[in-house]
Design a protein around this motif. Structure first.
Motif, PDB file in Angstrom:
ATOM      1  N   LEU A  55       0.782  -1.555  -0.266  1.00 52.41           N
ATOM      2  CA  LEU A  55      -0.257   0.304   0.129  1.00 52.41           C
ATOM      3  C   LEU A  55       1.097   1.174  -0.436  1.00 52.41           C
ATOM      4  CD1 LEU A  55      -3.007  -0.985   2.759  1.00 52.41           C
ATOM      5  CD2 LEU A  55      -2.919  -1.001   0.012  1.00 52.41           C
ATOM      6  N   ASP A  56       1.846   1.325   0.562  1.00 55.41           N
ATOM      7  CA  ASP A  56       2.642   1.785   0.944  1.00 55.41           C
ATOM      8  C   ASP A  56       3.588   2.812  -0.769  1.00 55.41           C
ATOM      9  OD1 ASP A  56       2.596   2.270   3.327  1.00 55.41           O
ATOM     10  OD2 ASP A  56       4.450   1.069   3.758  1.00 55.41           O
ATOM     11  N   ILE A  57       3.496   1.888  -1.771  1.00 60.51           N
ATOM     12  CA  ILE A  57       4.102   2.441  -3.282  1.00 60.51           C
ATOM     13  C   ILE A  57       2.330   2.164  -3.561  1.00 60.51           C
ATOM     14  CG2 ILE A  57       6.628   1.277  -3.341  1.00 60.51           C
ATOM     15  CD1 ILE A  57       5.388  -1.060  -4.516  1.00 60.51           C
ATOM     16  N   SER A  58       1.485   2.083  -3.752  1.00 65.90           N
ATOM     17  CA  SER A  58       0.042   2.320  -4.125  1.00 65.90           C
ATOM     18  C   SER A  58      -0.137   3.743  -4.826  1.00 65.90           C
ATOM     19  CB  SER A  58      -1.477   2.385  -3.593  1.00 65.90           C
ATOM     20  OG  SER A  58      -1.491   0.462  -3.079  1.00 65.90           O
ATOM     21  N   HIS A  59       1.159   4.775  -4.486  1.00 65.35           N
ATOM     22  CA  HIS A  59       0.835   5.851  -6.075  1.00 65.35           C
ATOM     23  C   HIS A  59       0.900   5.820  -6.800  1.00 65.35           C
ATOM     24  CE1 HIS A  59       4.595   5.587  -3.360  1.00 65.35           C
ATOM     25  NE2 HIS A  59       4.503   6.749  -4.588  1.00 65.35           N
ATOM     26  N   HIS A  60       1.721   4.341  -7.589  1.00 62.83           N
ATOM     27  CA  HIS A  60       2.416   4.114  -8.392  1.00 62.83           C
ATOM     28  C   HIS A  60       1.354   2.970  -9.224  1.00 62.83           C
ATOM     29  CE1 HIS A  60       6.173   5.199  -7.612  1.00 62.83           C
ATOM     30  NE2 HIS A  60       6.608   5.572  -6.374  1.00 62.83           N
ATOM     31  N   TYR A  61       1.954   3.235 -11.030  1.00 63.39           N
ATOM     32  CA  TYR A  61       0.644   1.782 -11.226  1.00 63.39           C
ATOM     33  C   TYR A  61       1.338   0.513 -11.539  1.00 63.39           C
ATOM     34  CZ  TYR A  61      -1.936   5.370 -14.383  1.00 63.39           C
ATOM     35  OH  TYR A  61      -2.329   6.209 -15.119  1.00 63.39           O
ATOM     36  N   PRO A  62       0.581  -0.283 -11.212  1.00 61.47           N
ATOM     37  CA  PRO A  62       0.951  -1.745 -10.933  1.00 61.47           C
ATOM     38  C   PRO A  62       1.836  -1.503 -12.234  1.00 61.47           C
ATOM     39  CG  PRO A  62      -0.862  -1.982 -11.066  1.00 61.47           C
ATOM     40  CD  PRO A  62      -0.883  -0.471 -11.531  1.00 61.47           C
ATOM     41  N   LEU A 246      -5.909 -12.351 -26.583  1.00 64.95           N
ATOM     42  CA  LEU A 246      -6.933 -12.360 -25.464  1.00 64.95           C
ATOM     43  C   LEU A 246      -6.328 -10.531 -25.009  1.00 64.95           C
ATOM     44  CD1 LEU A 246      -7.344 -15.420 -24.031  1.00 64.95           C
ATOM     45  CD2 LEU A 246      -9.289 -14.017 -25.597  1.00 64.95           C
ATOM     46  N   LYS A 247      -4.886 -10.553 -25.034  1.00 60.83           N
ATOM     47  CA  LYS A 247      -4.115  -9.743 -24.116  1.00 60.83           C
ATOM     48  C   LYS A 247      -4.623  -8.608 -24.978  1.00 60.83           C
ATOM     49  CE  LYS A 247       0.032 -10.515 -22.901  1.00 60.83           C
ATOM     50  NZ  LYS A 247       1.398 -10.869 -22.776  1.00 60.83           N
ATOM     51  N   LYS A 248      -4.618  -8.414 -26.529  1.00 61.99           N
ATOM     52  CA  LYS A 248      -4.766  -7.062 -26.587  1.00 61.99           C
ATOM     53  C   LYS A 248      -6.200  -6.947 -26.449  1.00 61.99           C
ATOM     54  CE  LYS A 248      -2.177  -8.782 -31.268  1.00 61.99           C
ATOM     55  NZ  LYS A 248      -2.630  -8.479 -33.088  1.00 61.99           N
ATOM     56  N   VAL A 249      -6.936  -7.761 -26.229  1.00 57.42           N
ATOM     57  CA  VAL A 249      -8.357  -6.825 -25.699  1.00 57.42           C
ATOM     58  C   VAL A 249      -8.755  -6.692 -24.209  1.00 57.42           C
ATOM     59  CG1 VAL A 249      -8.882  -6.875 -28.293  1.00 57.42           C
ATOM     60  CG2 VAL A 249      -9.589  -9.164 -25.596  1.00 57.42           C
ATOM     61  N   GLN A 250      -7.600  -7.289 -23.491  1.00 63.63           N
ATOM     62  CA  GLN A 250      -8.089  -6.783 -21.994  1.00 63.63           C
ATOM     63  C   GLN A 250      -8.134  -5.503 -21.147  1.00 63.63           C
ATOM     64  OE1 GLN A 250      -4.465  -9.669 -19.404  1.00 63.63           O
ATOM     65  NE2 GLN A 250      -6.439  -9.588 -17.807  1.00 63.63           N
ATOM     66  N   VAL A 251      -8.202  -5.842 -20.509  1.00 63.52           N
ATOM     67  CA  VAL A 251      -8.948  -4.224 -20.113  1.00 63.52           C
ATOM     68  C   VAL A 251      -7.276  -4.176 -19.367  1.00 63.52           C
ATOM     69  CG1 VAL A 251      -9.428  -3.039 -17.901  1.00 63.52           C
ATOM     70  CG2 VAL A 251     -11.194  -3.768 -19.521  1.00 63.52           C
ATOM     71  N   PRO A 252      -6.684  -3.215 -18.890  1.00 64.85           N
ATOM     72  CA  PRO A 252      -5.186  -3.066 -18.931  1.00 64.85           C
ATOM     73  C   PRO A 252      -5.613  -2.364 -17.210  1.00 64.85           C
ATOM     74  CG  PRO A 252      -5.758  -0.860 -20.213  1.00 64.85           C
ATOM     75  CD  PRO A 252      -6.634  -1.964 -20.012  1.00 64.85           C
ATOM     76  N   TRP A 253      -3.988  -2.362 -16.429  1.00 67.47           N
ATOM     77  CA  TRP A 253      -4.445  -3.185 -14.970  1.00 67.47           C
ATOM     78  C   TRP A 253      -5.427  -3.534 -14.154  1.00 67.47           C
ATOM     79  CZ3 TRP A 253      -0.022  -0.686 -15.165  1.00 67.47           C
ATOM     80  CH2 TRP A 253       0.649   0.248 -16.376  1.00 67.47           C
ATOM     81  N   SER A 254      -5.435  -4.559 -14.627  1.00 65.58           N
ATOM     82  CA  SER A 254      -6.535  -5.113 -14.144  1.00 65.58           C
ATOM     83  C   SER A 254      -6.286  -6.169 -12.650  1.00 65.58           C
ATOM     84  CB  SER A 254      -7.307  -6.619 -15.229  1.00 65.58           C
ATOM     85  OG  SER A 254      -6.298  -7.337 -15.641  1.00 65.58           O
ATOM     86  N   VAL A 255      -4.922  -5.777 -12.438  1.00 67.52           N
ATOM     87  CA  VAL A 255      -4.533  -6.892 -10.991  1.00 67.52           C
ATOM     88  C   VAL A 255      -4.043  -5.580 -10.321  1.00 67.52           C
ATOM     89  CG1 VAL A 255      -3.100  -8.983 -10.016  1.00 67.52           C
ATOM     90  CG2 VAL A 255      -4.263  -9.146 -12.336  1.00 67.52           C
ATOM     91  N   ASN A 256      -3.984  -5.000  -9.322  1.00 65.90           N
ATOM     92  CA  ASN A 256      -3.621  -4.231  -8.681  1.00 65.90           C
ATOM     93  C   ASN A 256      -2.623  -4.042  -8.491  1.00 65.90           C
ATOM     94  OD1 ASN A 256      -4.721  -5.329  -5.763  1.00 65.90           O
ATOM     95  ND2 ASN A 256      -6.888  -4.410  -6.171  1.00 65.90           N
ATOM     96  N   ALA A 261       1.398  -7.871  -5.082  1.00 64.61           N
ATOM     97  CA  ALA A 261       2.591  -8.289  -3.582  1.00 64.61           C
ATOM     98  C   ALA A 261       1.924  -9.473  -2.959  1.00 64.61           C
ATOM     99  CB  ALA A 261       3.004  -7.188  -2.820  1.00 64.61           C
ATOM    100  N   PHE A 262       0.648  -9.732  -2.834  1.00 64.68           N
ATOM    101  CA  PHE A 262      -0.415 -10.904  -2.629  1.00 64.68           C
ATOM    102  C   PHE A 262       1.019 -12.061  -3.290  1.00 64.68           C
ATOM    103  CE2 PHE A 262      -3.272 -14.264  -2.008  1.00 64.68           C
ATOM    104  CZ  PHE A 262      -3.388 -14.116   0.008  1.00 64.68           C
ATOM    105  N   LEU A 263       0.090 -12.229  -4.769  1.00 64.94           N
ATOM    106  CA  LEU A 263       0.260 -13.305  -5.413  1.00 64.94           C
ATOM    107  C   LEU A 263       1.966 -13.905  -5.468  1.00 64.94           C
ATOM    108  CD1 LEU A 263      -0.712 -15.319  -7.124  1.00 64.94           C
ATOM    109  CD2 LEU A 263      -0.443 -14.013  -8.841  1.00 64.94           C
ATOM    110  N   GLN A 264       3.016 -12.412  -5.534  1.00 64.11           N
ATOM    111  CA  GLN A 264       4.338 -12.936  -5.062  1.00 64.11           C
ATOM    112  C   GLN A 264       4.752 -13.937  -4.122  1.00 64.11           C
ATOM    113  OE1 GLN A 264       7.111  -9.559  -5.875  1.00 64.11           O
ATOM    114  NE2 GLN A 264       8.625 -10.095  -5.402  1.00 64.11           N
ATOM    115  N   VAL A 265       4.550 -13.105  -3.267  1.00 65.10           N
ATOM    116  CA  VAL A 265       4.660 -14.252  -1.730  1.00 65.10           C
ATOM    117  C   VAL A 265       3.573 -16.079  -1.423  1.00 65.10           C
ATOM    118  CG1 VAL A 265       4.721 -14.150   0.639  1.00 65.10           C
ATOM    119  CG2 VAL A 265       5.029 -11.727  -0.958  1.00 65.10           C
TER     120      VAL A 265
END
Length: 377
Positions: A55-62, A246-256, A261-265
């Motif tokens: 959350l401390d870096i949530s002022h940046h885009y994913p 599919l990536k061409k038509v997927q909405v960008p920034w769909s994972v916040n 960060a949760f998924l990485q760990v």
């Protein structure tokens, strides 16, 4: 202070599909949510802390490439061959976004579930919203898009890998798409991958090359890792070309940021103990649940008993109480006791059925006590 909005108004029934997991916020004496199929262990602590810290870096885009979380998930899928998975992998805002994405991109024509008559409704909702004709599971009419939930939610039915492949080979028409939802399959065992389509890249490739059948593998990770509020889903496409389209038509920034960060760990070795505990406790907890509810059911409905279905490894039980009035009373009693369950009526139209999550025995005891008034003298 609890919200004052009635739970029944949360869903716009004209446009949205009912789903469990909403009533807890309207219950003043809330104890545990039995209406969802999440992991009874709750949130993995290290992954949760990573999400909090982010959350401390949530002022940046994913991260636009969703790394390093995406690579970690690919390695979780296939520890010995993650590169092939990685290049066919999409992450999404829960499985729902990806379900809708594939439904939009699939060939025009009818949609069909299979092989069970009752199945998780998000696939059907998306098909109907896009104007597709809905076929019954046993309908012999070729479907342009077939959706298989395995293990099936809510009934708990399950096809092993060979039965699943045979079903697809024998019932799916050439030059069509298939979505297989294995969201609950990782509960199977530590060797879950060997009974999953993730272990069948050659079969998937051959099926597309020889018959034009495109098999997509869907996972909602919000259940295994009990992070429904973070929204994490993934899609493994049949080929790199399908993934790119599919990536061409997927909405960008769909994972916040917190979700990545949760998924990485959670997919790292740091949370392996959480998975080990999940595999160790879920089956005995479920056995306890089945035994307790079976005993209770024998004293309801003039001794007719209740029918409980589902594989032993699953995180929920599907209970047919064989009486619509009893099932309705059970839903209301559970809510009053702060342990809401999932009614089988909305969406599934199973008026005698109730779904309840697998939880710790002491919490199951609270549900059983809540249902004691169902026992008639």
């Amino acid at each position: 202070m609890a919200p004052t909005t009635p739970a029944t108004t949360v869903w716009d029934t004209k446009t949205q599909q009912f789903h469990g997991g909403q009533e807890w916020q309207f219950i003043d004496n809330f104890v545990e949510d039995f209406s969802v199929t999440t992991n009874g262990l709750g949130l993995p602590k290290k992954a949760l802390q990573a999400a909090r810290d982010s959350l401390d870096i949530s002022h940046h885009y994913p991260a636009a490439d969703q790394e390093p979380a995406k690579t970690n998930l690919a390695k979780f899928y296939a520890p010995d061959g993650f590169e092939s998975v990685h290049e066919r992998l999409l992450l999404g805002n829960g499985a729902s976004e990806l379900i809708d994405l594939v439904t939009r991109a699939a060939p025009e024509g009818p949609w069909k579930p299979g092989p069970w008559t009752v199945q998780y409704k998000e696939y059907e909702r998306s098909a109907i919203a896009l104007g597709r004709k809905v076929l019954a599971p046993k309908d012999a009419t070729p479907a342009s898009l077939t959706c298989i939930v395995n293990p099936n939610n809510p009934t708990g039915d399950y096809m092993n890998i060979e039965a699943l492949k045979k079903y697809i080979e024998e019932t799916v028409a050439d030059n069509t798409d298939v979505m297989v939802d294995e969201s609950m399959q990782p509960w199977h065992s530590p060797s879950f991958r060997s009974d999953s389509l993730i272990s069948q890249p050659t079969w998937i490739a051959n099926l597309f090359q020889t018959r034009g059948i495109a098999v997509y593998l869907i996972h909602s990770w919000t259940k295994l890792w009990s992070c429904t509020g973070l929204r994490l889903g993934s899609l493994v496409c049949p080929t790199v070309a399908h993934c790119t389209a599919l990536k061409k038509v997927q909405v960008p920034w769909s994972v916040n940021v917190p979700a990545l960060a949760f998924l990485q760990v959670v997919t790292s070795s740091d949370e392996q103990p959480f998975l080990d505990e999940t595999w160790a406790v879920t089956t005995p907890w479920r056995t306890y649940t089945v035994d307790a509810l079976t005993t209770l059911g024998q004293h309801v409905n003039s001794g007719k008993g209740w029918t409980i279905t589902g594989e032993p490894f699953l995180s929920w039980v599907w209970i047919d109480m064989h009486d619509a009035e009893v099932a309705a009373q059970a839903v209301e009693l559970a809510k009053r006791a702060g342990v809401p369950v999932r009614s089988g009526v909305p969406g599934y139209a199973c008026h005698t059925c109730v779904r309840a999550a697998v939880r710790k025995p002491e919490l199951v005891d609270k549900l059983v006590r809540a249902w004691q008034p169902l026992v008639k003298a």
